[in-house]
Design a protein around this motif. Structure first.
Motif, PDB file in Angstrom:
ATOM      1  N   UNK A   1       0.923  -1.231   0.218  1.00  0.00           N
ATOM      2  CA  UNK A   1       0.012  -0.164  -0.056  1.00  0.00           C
ATOM      3  C   UNK A   1       1.005   1.050  -0.047  1.00  0.00           C
ATOM      4  N   UNK A   2       0.686   2.146  -0.963  1.00  0.00           N
ATOM      5  CA  UNK A   2       1.549   3.076  -1.125  1.00  0.00           C
ATOM      6  C   UNK A   2       0.720   4.648  -0.941  1.00  0.00           C
ATOM      7  N   UNK A   3      -0.208   4.809  -1.050  1.00  0.00           N
ATOM      8  CA  UNK A   3      -1.025   5.798  -0.981  1.00  0.00           C
ATOM      9  C   UNK A   3      -2.579   5.701   0.033  1.00  0.00           C
ATOM     10  N   UNK A   4      -2.860   6.253   0.779  1.00  0.00           N
ATOM     11  CA  UNK A   4      -4.213   6.406   1.743  1.00  0.00           C
ATOM     12  C   UNK A   4      -4.850   7.886   1.624  1.00  0.00           C
ATOM     13  N   UNK A   5      -5.959   7.883   0.894  1.00  0.00           N
ATOM     14  CA  UNK A   5      -6.887   9.222   0.792  1.00  0.00           C
ATOM     15  C   UNK A   5      -7.821   9.249   2.109  1.00  0.00           C
ATOM     16  N   UNK A   6      -7.834  10.182   2.806  1.00  0.00           N
ATOM     17  CA  UNK A   6      -8.544  10.540   3.610  1.00  0.00           C
ATOM     18  C   UNK A   6      -9.601  11.575   3.393  1.00  0.00           C
ATOM     19  N   UNK A   7     -10.810  11.257   3.289  1.00  0.00           N
ATOM     20  CA  UNK A   7     -12.308  12.224   2.775  1.00  0.00           C
ATOM     21  C   UNK A   7     -12.765  12.822   3.977  1.00  0.00           C
ATOM     22  N   UNK A   8     -12.368  14.185   4.402  1.00  0.00           N
ATOM     23  CA  UNK A   8     -12.741  14.927   5.480  1.00  0.00           C
ATOM     24  C   UNK A   8     -14.104  15.672   5.127  1.00  0.00           C
ATOM     25  N   UNK A   9     -15.124  15.604   5.670  1.00  0.00           N
ATOM     26  CA  UNK A   9     -16.403  16.273   5.566  1.00  0.00           C
ATOM     27  C   UNK A   9     -16.554  17.418   6.652  1.00  0.00           C
ATOM     28  N   UNK A  10     -16.268  17.115   7.846  1.00  0.00           N
ATOM     29  CA  UNK A  10     -16.472  17.776   8.999  1.00  0.00           C
ATOM     30  C   UNK A  10     -15.216  17.883   9.739  1.00  0.00           C
ATOM     31  N   UNK A  11     -14.801  19.132  10.464  1.00  0.00           N
ATOM     32  CA  UNK A  11     -13.696  19.223  11.270  1.00  0.00           C
ATOM     33  C   UNK A  11     -13.565  18.326  12.499  1.00  0.00           C
ATOM     34  N   UNK A  12     -14.746  18.245  12.962  1.00  0.00           N
ATOM     35  CA  UNK A  12     -15.066  17.485  14.218  1.00  0.00           C
ATOM     36  C   UNK A  12     -14.673  16.021  14.068  1.00  0.00           C
ATOM     37  N   UNK A  13     -14.778  15.291  12.896  1.00  0.00           N
ATOM     38  CA  UNK A  13     -14.644  14.007  12.497  1.00  0.00           C
ATOM     39  C   UNK A  13     -13.046  13.648  12.153  1.00  0.00           C
ATOM     40  N   UNK A  14     -12.556  14.772  11.548  1.00  0.00           N
ATOM     41  CA  UNK A  14     -11.295  14.714  10.987  1.00  0.00           C
ATOM     42  C   UNK A  14     -10.138  13.718  11.857  1.00  0.00           C
ATOM     43  N   UNK A  15      -9.953  14.177  13.088  1.00  0.00           N
ATOM     44  CA  UNK A  15      -9.091  13.425  13.937  1.00  0.00           C
ATOM     45  C   UNK A  15      -9.114  11.992  14.122  1.00  0.00           C
ATOM     46  N   UNK A  16     -10.608  11.549  14.103  1.00  0.00           N
ATOM     47  CA  UNK A  16     -10.874  10.111  14.151  1.00  0.00           C
ATOM     48  C   UNK A  16     -10.375   9.472  12.778  1.00  0.00           C
ATOM     49  N   UNK A  17     -10.830  10.221  11.589  1.00  0.00           N
ATOM     50  CA  UNK A  17     -10.395   9.510  10.239  1.00  0.00           C
ATOM     51  C   UNK A  17      -9.037   9.620  10.314  1.00  0.00           C
ATOM     52  N   UNK A  18      -8.213  10.554  10.423  1.00  0.00           N
ATOM     53  CA  UNK A  18      -6.924  10.654  10.355  1.00  0.00           C
ATOM     54  C   UNK A  18      -6.202   9.649  11.032  1.00  0.00           C
ATOM     55  N   UNK A  26       1.572   3.770   9.145  1.00  0.00           N
ATOM     56  CA  UNK A  26       2.845   3.259   9.913  1.00  0.00           C
ATOM     57  C   UNK A  26       2.984   2.033   9.682  1.00  0.00           C
ATOM     58  N   UNK A  27       2.162   1.215   9.437  1.00  0.00           N
ATOM     59  CA  UNK A  27       2.570  -0.348   9.231  1.00  0.00           C
ATOM     60  C   UNK A  27       2.927  -0.497   7.595  1.00  0.00           C
ATOM     61  N   UNK A  28       2.474   0.506   6.803  1.00  0.00           N
ATOM     62  CA  UNK A  28       2.905   0.128   5.528  1.00  0.00           C
ATOM     63  C   UNK A  28       3.696   1.174   4.570  1.00  0.00           C
ATOM     64  N   UNK A  29       4.164   2.131   5.356  1.00  0.00           N
ATOM     65  CA  UNK A  29       4.960   3.381   4.940  1.00  0.00           C
ATOM     66  C   UNK A  29       4.076   4.156   3.711  1.00  0.00           C
ATOM     67  N   UNK A  30       2.744   4.188   3.739  1.00  0.00           N
ATOM     68  CA  UNK A  30       2.077   4.888   2.770  1.00  0.00           C
ATOM     69  C   UNK A  30       2.057   6.272   3.057  1.00  0.00           C
ATOM     70  N   UNK A  31       1.792   7.065   1.855  1.00  0.00           N
ATOM     71  CA  UNK A  31       1.530   8.470   2.044  1.00  0.00           C
ATOM     72  C   UNK A  31       0.067   8.761   2.212  1.00  0.00           C
ATOM     73  N   UNK A  32      -0.317   9.794   3.030  1.00  0.00           N
ATOM     74  CA  UNK A  32      -1.533   9.936   3.266  1.00  0.00           C
ATOM     75  C   UNK A  32      -2.008  11.605   2.794  1.00  0.00           C
ATOM     76  N   UNK A  33      -3.186  11.386   2.071  1.00  0.00           N
ATOM     77  CA  UNK A  33      -3.773  12.479   1.341  1.00  0.00           C
ATOM     78  C   UNK A  33      -4.953  12.744   1.974  1.00  0.00           C
ATOM     79  N   UNK A  34      -5.159  14.002   2.709  1.00  0.00           N
ATOM     80  CA  UNK A  34      -6.000  14.675   3.424  1.00  0.00           C
ATOM     81  C   UNK A  34      -6.835  15.453   2.473  1.00  0.00           C
ATOM     82  N   UNK A  35      -8.189  15.439   2.173  1.00  0.00           N
ATOM     83  CA  UNK A  35      -8.903  16.135   1.218  1.00  0.00           C
ATOM     84  C   UNK A  35     -10.245  16.551   1.764  1.00  0.00           C
TER      85      UNK A  35
END
Length: 146
Positions: A1-18, A26-35
């Protein structure tokens, strides 16, 4: 796994998703894309002229703030967890925007929130997660949110 996309809709939920994306990264050394996908401005001049100017100015200011928040999350995650993170604010349709980014950035996993709704609500609204799964053909981690 090289890339993970986190789709954030509301700020209050962002911490959980991220946090879920960080654990996987951390397990896969993947890049995270927050959108965050935001509503696009009308393209034609007549539609823009129909509303008062302050509406467009307020929307522009909100987008500027949202972009700054996403960039700050990316910066903090890079420092705190030593993972590669990029944040983006995208205008347009949620499904089309995510699909486009998935294709452009070779995303392997999408992390999105899920809120429980009743059956009647589901019958009369679109099911974006189902549509997203159908369109993307890659794994979607639906994180339960309050």
């Amino acid at each position: 796994m090289k890339n993970i996309l986190v789709a954030v809709d509301h700020k209050k939920d962002a911490e959980t998703l991220i946090s879920h994306a960080v654990n996987i990264s951390k397990l896969t050394s993947a890049k995270i894309w927050i959108i965050h996908v935001t509503e696009a401005d009308p393209d034609d001049f007549l539609a823009r002229e129909a509303g008062p100017q302050y509406v467009y100015e307020k929307r522009a200011e909100e987008r500027k703030e949202e972009k700054a928040i996403i960039e700050k999350w990316a910066e903090n995650l890079t420092k705190e967890h030593n993972v590669d993170v990029e944040g983006r604010l995208i205008e347009g349709s949620v499904i089309k925007s995510i699909k486009k980014l998935v294709e452009e950035c070779n995303i392997d996993l999408v992390v999105a929130g899920h809120k429980k709704r009743n059956l009647v609500y589901g019958l009369f609204t679109s099911n974006k997660k189902k549509d997203l799964i159908d369109e993307l053909q890659i794994p979607l981690l639906a994180v339960p949110l309050g």
